[in-house]
Design a protein around this motif. Sequence first.
Motif, PDB file in Angstrom:
ATOM      1  N   GLU A  89       0.244  -1.058  -0.167  1.00  0.00           N
ATOM      2  CA  GLU A  89      -0.235   0.280   0.175  1.00  0.00           C
ATOM      3  C   GLU A  89       0.741   1.336   0.036  1.00  0.00           C
ATOM      4  O   GLU A  89       0.660   2.024  -0.786  1.00  0.00           O
ATOM      5  CB  GLU A  89      -0.953   0.039   1.275  1.00  0.00           C
ATOM      6  N   ARG A  90       1.749   1.029   1.168  1.00  0.00           N
ATOM      7  CA  ARG A  90       3.259   2.925   0.845  1.00  0.00           C
ATOM      8  C   ARG A  90       3.367   2.934  -0.334  1.00  0.00           C
ATOM      9  O   ARG A  90       3.916   3.404  -0.729  1.00  0.00           O
ATOM     10  CB  ARG A  90       3.791   2.414   2.289  1.00  0.00           C
ATOM     11  N   ALA A 126       1.257   4.250  -3.582  1.00  0.00           N
ATOM     12  CA  ALA A 126       0.513   5.450  -2.759  1.00  0.00           C
ATOM     13  C   ALA A 126       1.628   6.305  -3.739  1.00  0.00           C
ATOM     14  O   ALA A 126       2.059   7.522  -3.880  1.00  0.00           O
ATOM     15  CB  ALA A 126       1.048   5.564  -1.168  1.00  0.00           C
ATOM     16  N   ASP A 155       2.268   6.187  -7.518  1.00  0.00           N
ATOM     17  CA  ASP A 155       1.070   7.680  -8.257  1.00  0.00           C
ATOM     18  C   ASP A 155       1.781   8.959  -7.103  1.00  0.00           C
ATOM     19  O   ASP A 155       1.810   9.880  -8.644  1.00  0.00           O
ATOM     20  CB  ASP A 155       0.000   7.051  -7.022  1.00  0.00           C
ATOM     21  N   THR A 156       2.002   9.042  -6.482  1.00  0.00           N
ATOM     22  CA  THR A 156       2.911  10.653  -5.822  1.00  0.00           C
ATOM     23  C   THR A 156       3.544  10.976  -6.829  1.00  0.00           C
ATOM     24  O   THR A 156       3.473  12.240  -8.010  1.00  0.00           O
ATOM     25  CB  THR A 156       3.219  10.495  -5.111  1.00  0.00           C
TER      26      THR A 156
END
Length: 401
Positions: free
Chosen positions: A363-364, A367, A370-371
């Motif tokens: 998940e991290r 994320a 995506d950023t």
Amino acid sequence: MKRLCFGRQPADTRYRYHPGMPFSEGLPRSNSTTFSTMSRNFYLTSNKGNMLIGEGATRIFDYDRNYSCMLSVHVLYDAYKGSKEAMDMLNNNFDALVLPMANEIRPNLNHVSLLKVLEQIKIPVVVLGMGMQNEMEDLSALEPATVDLLRWIDERALVFGVRGTQTETWLKKMGFKNPTALGCPSMMLYPENILNIKAPTRKPEDYRFVTAGYLQKKSVRGKQLAKFFTGQKCSYVFQDEIFLFKEELQGRHFFDDARNQLLQNVFEPLVNEAIGTPAPFDKYFYFDSVDAWRQCYGWHDVFIGDRFHGGVAALQVGLPTAILFKDLRVKELSEFFGVPHTTVDKACTMGIEAFMAEFMSEERINAFLDTYRTRLKNFHRHLTEAGLSMTENYQAMLMAA
């Protein structure tokens, strides 16, 4: 813009040819590994993370490399005492001046020579990666020349690219209108590798780690990092701390230049004594070349460390990476790009297994990616709108992102 002058941050450890004859090139370092020679070599780049900044800026753009160069423009100004002839060399031979920067907004830093160059420049100026060293109340903490430099850039630069949102917010609070958070150009060099990063899924003992930080005398951070990696297979990368061991290293053979590796039997006792605890690292490295840096990281699996640009080299080769921090510089860049990060204190308290489960989870990592895609596209948009072109690799990866 085909003829670019990159006016800050060297990309490699090379000596300048001071007479500056046409077609001359600076020379690489010698094979000497005495402490004094290595100190002189370090002076060419200062903190080794700067090489990644300078290299990133010079490699991501498409321009005429036969008619472009790297040139410390403040050194040119000082050498020629600010003569019009020297400044005309810049104005007549280049289409733009690109200034890759780092933590240039800090007290006790004198930018007089660079400011004098900009005041005489007639070509467009692009600033990338400028950032604050630490939080400040107001502009009174800075040297007058630094304030004047910021004002010139704000009013005249084609692009006023700053490191992250904290620097942008602070500058705008101080009345500047045009700073734009674009990140560090080093993060734009190998987007294909960064976007292919996968979260580590096995136990820590299944990986070979690489780290960087502050292994120096009486360093709490160094002691914490050593405790964090106890029991793991881990290499340590020095950036500048080796030069704090001057008394212990003078007159000794301590470095294998071919392998970029510090001798274990020399360094392990020094590090143990400096941090007051046995260091768990089985290899110690130090790099004068970014290519060697990345190649070394290529046979590691995971980077967790207390140096942002040590982490950038790991990201560039596609290693899952997490950053530990104590100061604004590292925190700002990590937050801006979404790289998993937390304080050195928290990581040490958690232990490596719990840390990886929380901060390097799928998940991290997703994320972060995506950023990163957002930052990549934003960087591309701002720089192409300013008239700069990106390499075909960057363009292809942008389409895929």
